[in-house]
Design a protein around this motif. Structure first.
Motif, mmCIF file in Angstrom:
data_model
loop_
_atom_site.group_PDB
_atom_site.id
_atom_site.type_symbol
_atom_site.label_atom_id
_atom_site.label_comp_id
_atom_site.label_asym_id
_atom_site.label_seq_id
_atom_site.Cartn_x
_atom_site.Cartn_y
_atom_site.Cartn_z
ATOM 1 N N GLY A 20 -8.451 -3.925 -7.450
ATOM 2 C CA GLY A 20 -8.020 -5.293 -7.696
ATOM 3 C C GLY A 20 -6.537 -5.479 -7.924
ATOM 4 N N GLU A 21 -5.767 -4.386 -7.908
ATOM 5 C CA GLU A 21 -4.345 -4.476 -8.186
ATOM 6 C C GLU A 21 -3.542 -3.781 -7.094
ATOM 7 O OE1 GLU A 21 -3.579 -2.791 -11.996
ATOM 8 O OE2 GLU A 21 -4.805 -4.242 -13.089
ATOM 9 N N GLY A 22 -2.264 -4.192 -6.952
ATOM 10 C CA GLY A 22 -1.367 -3.545 -6.003
ATOM 11 C C GLY A 22 -1.936 -3.570 -4.604
ATOM 12 N N LEU A 29 -5.712 -6.765 0.914
ATOM 13 C CA LEU A 29 -6.785 -6.252 1.761
ATOM 14 C C LEU A 29 -7.395 -7.309 2.674
ATOM 15 C CD1 LEU A 29 -8.616 -3.826 -0.685
ATOM 16 C CD2 LEU A 29 -7.334 -3.233 1.370
ATOM 17 N N ALA A 30 -7.493 -8.546 2.229
ATOM 18 C CA ALA A 30 -8.151 -9.570 3.053
ATOM 19 C C ALA A 30 -7.453 -9.769 4.397
ATOM 20 C CB ALA A 30 -8.251 -10.887 2.280
ATOM 21 N N PRO A 31 -6.133 -9.984 4.439
ATOM 22 C CA PRO A 31 -5.494 -10.132 5.756
ATOM 23 C C PRO A 31 -5.495 -8.844 6.565
ATOM 24 C CG PRO A 31 -3.843 -10.187 4.009
ATOM 25 C CD PRO A 31 -5.176 -10.251 3.352
ATOM 26 N N THR A 52 -9.073 7.443 0.269
ATOM 27 C CA THR A 52 -10.253 7.160 -0.557
ATOM 28 C C THR A 52 -11.029 5.958 -0.047
ATOM 29 O OG1 THR A 52 -9.069 5.720 -2.113
ATOM 30 C CG2 THR A 52 -9.036 8.088 -2.580
ATOM 31 N N GLY A 53 -10.650 5.464 1.138
ATOM 32 C CA GLY A 53 -11.400 4.358 1.728
ATOM 33 C C GLY A 53 -10.882 2.980 1.374
ATOM 34 N N ARG A 54 -9.638 2.877 0.943
ATOM 35 C CA ARG A 54 -9.079 1.582 0.534
ATOM 36 C C ARG A 54 -9.286 0.504 1.596
ATOM 37 N NH1 ARG A 54 -4.184 -1.407 1.113
ATOM 38 N NH2 ARG A 54 -3.448 0.107 2.652
ATOM 39 N N VAL A 55 -9.006 0.833 2.864
ATOM 40 C CA VAL A 55 -9.185 -0.123 3.958
ATOM 41 C C VAL A 55 -10.506 0.109 4.687
ATOM 42 C CG1 VAL A 55 -8.223 -0.939 6.144
ATOM 43 C CG2 VAL A 55 -6.691 -0.393 4.244
ATOM 44 N N ALA A 56 -10.905 1.357 4.842
ATOM 45 C CA ALA A 56 -12.099 1.662 5.632
ATOM 46 C C ALA A 56 -13.358 1.034 5.040
ATOM 47 C CB ALA A 56 -12.273 3.178 5.740
ATOM 48 N N ILE A 57 -13.477 1.040 3.715
ATOM 49 C CA ILE A 57 -14.700 0.499 3.103
ATOM 50 C C ILE A 57 -14.819 -1.006 3.318
ATOM 51 C CG2 ILE A 57 -15.896 0.114 0.912
ATOM 52 C CD1 ILE A 57 -14.938 2.907 0.052
#
Length: 250
Positions: A20-22, A29-31, A52-57
């Motif tokens: 939820g931060e940074g 992440l939404a755009p 760790t899957g920040r974008v992939a998940i």
């Protein structure tokens, strides 16, 4: 030279996520997910340096079939705490040579990670590996910062990039090798280990946008779009980063 496997160890992986931060915030992440979902065109995607899957998940949650390549065992272990191999399969290896398969619609490499490859040859190799993964006409998306050499004072080789309570980021440049060392200084009344300050260092090789475009051409890509950010804002001479979309032409 700092070993990337040692750099991205268990301690780094345990501290990487900031939900939820940074860079884990919804505003970031939404755009990102919106653009990547559109470029995938309902086809499968592979993320180089999936971490760790920040974008992939969230991309997988948006309906895109996502695979990954990741060098760090520790980062993969952290990813596996969140999702299984059946949902996001990951190949452990170097993104310049490791293979997650063929005929993907999209390969993406975000948050400056191509700069973790410390030679020009390795960076070109990354483009060529992206080309090997893609179906004809597929896209390779790279998110990267613009070198801030204009910030260097005459006779100095370093810049203060971030200065905030408890944290300093200082970048030192070697303009002959295009190497940057980021010095992360964390400080406070007393850290958990009893010290007053800690310092960590991460090495990078910076790439000018024009150099990145030439790397792409060597691997059979052409630049299709370049924005200042995932919101598709215009890229200008003042932009500090860019999102570049390359289309495979050969």
């Amino acid at each position: 030279m700092i070993n990337q496997q040692q750099l991205w160890d268990d301690e780094a992986a345990s501290k990487y996520d900031t939900p939820g931060e940074g860079m884990f915030s919804g505003d970031v992440l939404a755009p990102t997910v919106e653009v990547l979902s559109e470029l995938a065109h309902s086809g499968p995607a592979v993320e180089f340096a999936v971490g760790t899957g920040r974008v992939a998940i969230p991309l997988s949650e948006a309906g895109v079939q996502v695979s990954g390549i990741e060098l760090s065992h520790a980062m993969i272990s952290r990813l596996r705490e969140k999702v299984g191999e059946d949902r996001i399969p990951v190949v452990q290896g170097d993104m310049t040579v490791a293979s997650a398969g063929r005929n993907f619609s999209l390969v993406f490499l975000v948050f400056n990670t191509i700069a973790n490859l410390l030679t020009q040859d390795e960076q070109v190799g990354c483009f060529r590996n992206a080309a090997r993964h893609l179906a004809p006409g597929g896209c390779f998306v790279v998110e990267l910062w613009v070198p801030q050499l204009r910030s260097l004072a005459p006779g100095h080789s370093g810049t203060v990039e971030v200065s905030q309570p408890g944290y300093l980021l200082i970048d030192t440049y070697n303009v002959l090798t295009q190497h940057v060392i980021s010095h992360h200084v964390t400080f406070g009344p007393e850290l958990a280990d009893g010290r007053n300050a800690q310092i960590g260092r991460t090495p990078h090789r910076y790439i000018w946008p024009s150099e990145l475009d030439l790397m792409a051409r060597l691997a059979g890509f052409e630049l299709e779009s370049r924005w200042a950010d995932w919101d598709r804002s215009p890229f200008t001479a003042e932009s500090r980063s860019h999102v570049s979309v390359y289309r495979l032409t050969s």
